[in-house]
Design a protein around this motif. Sequence first.
Motif, PDB file in Angstrom:
ATOM      1  N   SER A   3     -71.507 -74.350-156.039  1.00 21.83           N
ATOM      2  CA  SER A   3     -71.488 -73.171-156.903  1.00 21.83           C
ATOM      3  C   SER A   3     -70.999 -71.953-156.120  1.00 21.83           C
ATOM      4  CB  SER A   3     -72.895 -72.912-157.451  1.00 21.83           C
ATOM      5  OG  SER A   3     -72.894 -71.850-158.370  1.00 21.83           O
ATOM      6  N   ARG A  22     -62.768 -73.356-160.991  1.00 20.61           N
ATOM      7  CA  ARG A  22     -63.321 -74.336-161.932  1.00 20.61           C
ATOM      8  C   ARG A  22     -62.419 -75.567-162.015  1.00 20.61           C
ATOM      9  NH1 ARG A  22     -67.451 -72.772-165.338  1.00 20.61           N
ATOM     10  NH2 ARG A  22     -68.102 -70.591-165.107  1.00 20.61           N
ATOM     11  N   PHE A  26     -65.358 -76.585-158.826  1.00 19.97           N
ATOM     12  CA  PHE A  26     -66.504 -75.759-158.469  1.00 19.97           C
ATOM     13  C   PHE A  26     -67.150 -75.161-159.723  1.00 19.97           C
ATOM     14  CE2 PHE A  26     -63.641 -75.468-154.772  1.00 19.97           C
ATOM     15  CZ  PHE A  26     -64.493 -75.864-153.759  1.00 19.97           C
ATOM     16  N   ALA A  27     -68.435 -74.908-159.646  1.00 22.18           N
ATOM     17  CA  ALA A  27     -69.108 -74.094-160.658  1.00 22.18           C
ATOM     18  C   ALA A  27     -68.989 -72.646-160.195  1.00 22.18           C
ATOM     19  CB  ALA A  27     -70.575 -74.489-160.783  1.00 22.18           C
ATOM     20  N   THR A  28     -68.786 -71.713-161.117  1.00 25.66           N
ATOM     21  CA  THR A  28     -68.547 -70.323-160.724  1.00 25.66           C
ATOM     22  C   THR A  28     -69.363 -69.339-161.554  1.00 25.66           C
ATOM     23  OG1 THR A  28     -66.659 -70.112-162.216  1.00 25.66           O
ATOM     24  CG2 THR A  28     -66.195 -70.833-159.968  1.00 25.66           C
ATOM     25  N   ARG A  29     -69.508 -68.156-160.994  1.00 22.45           N
ATOM     26  CA  ARG A  29     -70.105 -67.021-161.693  1.00 22.45           C
ATOM     27  C   ARG A  29     -69.429 -65.768-161.170  1.00 22.45           C
ATOM     28  NH1 ARG A  29     -75.701 -65.790-163.460  1.00 22.45           N
ATOM     29  NH2 ARG A  29     -75.535 -63.748-164.493  1.00 22.45           N
ATOM     30  N   GLU A  45     -78.956 -69.320-155.521  1.00 20.31           N
ATOM     31  CA  GLU A  45     -78.384 -70.329-156.413  1.00 20.31           C
ATOM     32  C   GLU A  45     -76.929 -70.681-156.071  1.00 20.31           C
ATOM     33  OE1 GLU A  45     -78.792 -68.871-160.356  1.00 20.31           O
ATOM     34  OE2 GLU A  45     -80.976 -68.687-160.247  1.00 20.31           O
ATOM     35  N   PHE A  46     -76.338 -69.950-155.127  1.00 19.73           N
ATOM     36  CA  PHE A  46     -74.914 -70.142-154.848  1.00 19.73           C
ATOM     37  C   PHE A  46     -74.698 -70.652-153.430  1.00 19.73           C
ATOM     38  CE2 PHE A  46     -75.397 -66.968-158.129  1.00 19.73           C
ATOM     39  CZ  PHE A  46     -74.527 -67.426-159.100  1.00 19.73           C
ATOM     40  N   ASP A  47     -73.623 -71.431-153.270  1.00 19.96           N
ATOM     41  CA  ASP A  47     -73.310 -72.033-151.980  1.00 19.96           C
ATOM     42  C   ASP A  47     -72.359 -71.188-151.151  1.00 19.96           C
ATOM     43  OD1 ASP A  47     -74.708 -74.641-152.385  1.00 19.96           O
ATOM     44  OD2 ASP A  47     -73.307 -74.757-154.061  1.00 19.96           O
TER      45      ASP A  47
END
Length: 218
Positions: A3, A22, A26-29, A45-47
């Motif tokens: 993430s 994405r 990867f998951a993104t925000r 929560e993020f890597d």
Amino acid sequence: MASILIAEDEARISGFIDKGLRSAGFATRVAATGTDALDLALTGEFDLLVLDVNLPGMDGFAVLEHLRGSGSRMPVIMLTARVELEDTVAGLEGGADDYLGKPFRFDELVARIRLRMRRDDAAPKDELVHGDIALDIRTRRAHVAGQSVELSAREFALAEEFVRHAGQVLSREQLLSRVWGYDFDPGSNVADVYVGYLRQKLGSDAIETVRGVGYRMT
């Protein structure tokens, strides 16, 4: 799935990075302000954090300073149109893992992200640090503000759970399951008792009660 948090206020650029990452799996925000970026980064929560320097509210250097000051070792790749040597040095000395000037090629960004995450995965996790609290996983010893603190095996396991998830709310059920590892009695107060022990040893404000939910390391 790894993430990635993207801290970028230019919608065109953040959208480009978001869509590309994405597609790369990867998951993104996306966070559009420095304050939002810091708040999200501290959730654990993020890597990895892709951090623009010129953010509204709090610039990237300030975000990085607060993040590292909290004890977070999350890999950070800084993005900026300011490629002067002093800015690069300031970012790296402030705790950034990499520095990429704008404009950049997207495949280079992805390559750097994957490189940093491989290095992070390979790095030994002998010590966990959050604020003034340091836990040596190998020797099972704890320090607060540089001073050694004696913790029992169960207290250390509970402290480790809180540090690994600093900023997140952990329910009593989660703590009992992860630390005690048995089918727990919902009416048991053993987690509450041990949280009390940790507060005495790590600091009264180290762990806060989230009423009706559980506990959180601040």
